[in-house]
Scaffold this active site. Structure first.
Site, PDB file in Angstrom:
ATOM      1  N   CYS A  91       0.851  -1.188   0.000  1.00 39.61           N
ATOM      2  CA  CYS A  91       0.000   0.000   0.000  1.00 39.61           C
ATOM      3  C   CYS A  91       0.886   1.236   0.000  1.00 39.61           C
ATOM      4  O   CYS A  91       1.892   1.288   0.711  1.00 39.61           O
ATOM      5  CB  CYS A  91      -0.894  -0.005   1.243  1.00 39.61           C
ATOM      6  SG  CYS A  91      -1.995   1.409   1.385  1.00 39.61           S
ATOM      7  N   HIS A 133      -8.771  -3.673  -2.554  1.00 36.06           N
ATOM      8  CA  HIS A 133      -7.893  -2.878  -1.688  1.00 36.06           C
ATOM      9  C   HIS A 133      -8.336  -1.413  -1.667  1.00 36.06           C
ATOM     10  O   HIS A 133      -8.459  -0.805  -0.594  1.00 36.06           O
ATOM     11  CB  HIS A 133      -6.449  -3.004  -2.216  1.00 36.06           C
ATOM     12  CG  HIS A 133      -5.444  -2.221  -1.447  1.00 36.06           C
ATOM     13  ND1 HIS A 133      -4.541  -2.813  -0.593  1.00 36.06           N
ATOM     14  CD2 HIS A 133      -5.180  -0.890  -1.401  1.00 36.06           C
ATOM     15  CE1 HIS A 133      -3.779  -1.874  -0.061  1.00 36.06           C
ATOM     16  NE2 HIS A 133      -4.138  -0.690  -0.535  1.00 36.06           N
ATOM     17  N   GLU A 134      -8.583  -0.846  -2.847  1.00 38.41           N
ATOM     18  CA  GLU A 134      -8.944   0.581  -2.919  1.00 38.41           C
ATOM     19  C   GLU A 134     -10.346   0.844  -2.368  1.00 38.41           C
ATOM     20  O   GLU A 134     -10.567   1.859  -1.689  1.00 38.41           O
ATOM     21  CB  GLU A 134      -8.804   1.103  -4.350  1.00 38.41           C
ATOM     22  CG  GLU A 134      -7.395   0.985  -4.930  1.00 38.41           C
ATOM     23  CD  GLU A 134      -6.296   1.583  -4.075  1.00 38.41           C
ATOM     24  OE1 GLU A 134      -6.552   2.525  -3.303  1.00 38.41           O
ATOM     25  OE2 GLU A 134      -5.151   1.099  -4.167  1.00 38.41           O
ATOM     26  N   HIS A 137     -10.230   1.153   1.291  1.00 45.86           N
ATOM     27  CA  HIS A 137      -9.799   2.484   1.740  1.00 45.86           C
ATOM     28  C   HIS A 137     -10.996   3.425   1.906  1.00 45.86           C
ATOM     29  O   HIS A 137     -11.016   4.255   2.829  1.00 45.86           O
ATOM     30  CB  HIS A 137      -8.823   3.114   0.743  1.00 45.86           C
ATOM     31  CG  HIS A 137      -7.393   2.764   0.979  1.00 45.86           C
ATOM     32  ND1 HIS A 137      -6.722   3.083   2.137  1.00 45.86           N
ATOM     33  CD2 HIS A 137      -6.486   2.133   0.197  1.00 45.86           C
ATOM     34  CE1 HIS A 137      -5.476   2.661   2.066  1.00 45.86           C
ATOM     35  NE2 HIS A 137      -5.304   2.077   0.894  1.00 45.86           N
TER      36      HIS A 137
END
Length: 183
Positions: A91, A133-134, A137
């Site tokens: 990351c 993953h994004e 966030h």
């Protein structure tokens, strides 16, 4: 605009949906793409640059010359996921830290582009990992939250260094003194 590092509180904030694709959103997307390429990343979410709305930029090739691999996603959602895959992940807000993380092997996502058009994408492996993953966030979730016990144990020293560096930056005045991390 710069990428903040863990444990900056913006990384734990839940991003709000974008209600209008205005000039600010368009400029943010462009600046985020530039920053992502400069940092040699595959994706970047708005909270990583302290923006509080649901915006992601990605390039699954990591190459600014490969425009067909570049995506801007506004208000993205995963509508379907299948299988599991345990693979190495990093990351931009945790420079130098890589650990195995279990994710869905394939996902179907929906998002809006900068023209306000809804699009859908189904992908597997690395692109599916980047999407997950994004999107995490945007929910204030980090890849360290997804690590297994061995990954967390193996990352303990790195995490402690990120915490210590954050405190040093506050003392040097590079971050507000009252900025408290949300761990």
């Amino acid at each position: 605009m710069k990428i903040v590092k863990y444990p900056h509180p913006a990384l734990r904030a839940v991003a709000r949906p974008v209600t209008a694709i205005d000039k600010d959103v368009q400029l943010a997307a462009g600046a985020m793409l530039d920053l992502m390429y400069t940092a040699a990343g595959l994706g970047l979410a708005a909270p990583q640059v302290t923006l509080d709305f649901q915006l992601i930029v990605m390039n699954f090739e990591g190459d600014p010359a490969v425009k067909e691999a570049e995506f801007v996603a506004i208000n993205p959602v995963i509508v379907e996921s299948k299988g599991t895959l345990n693979d190495r992940e990093g990351c931009l807000s945790f420079p130098g830290l890589y650990q195995n993380v279990r994710r869905a092997k394939s996902v179907k996502v929906q998002a809006y582009n900068l023209k306000g058009e809804l699009y859908e994408m189904t992908c597997s492996d690395l692109p599916a990992r980047v999407w997950q993953h994004e999107i995490d966030h945007l929910k204030g979730e980090l890849f360290i939250d997804k690590m297994g016990p061995l990954g967390k144990l193996g990352s303990k020293r790195d995490i402690e260094k990120f915490l210590a560096d954050f405190e040093k930056d506050k003392k040097k005045g590079e971050l507000p003194a009252d900025l408290a991390p949300k761990l």
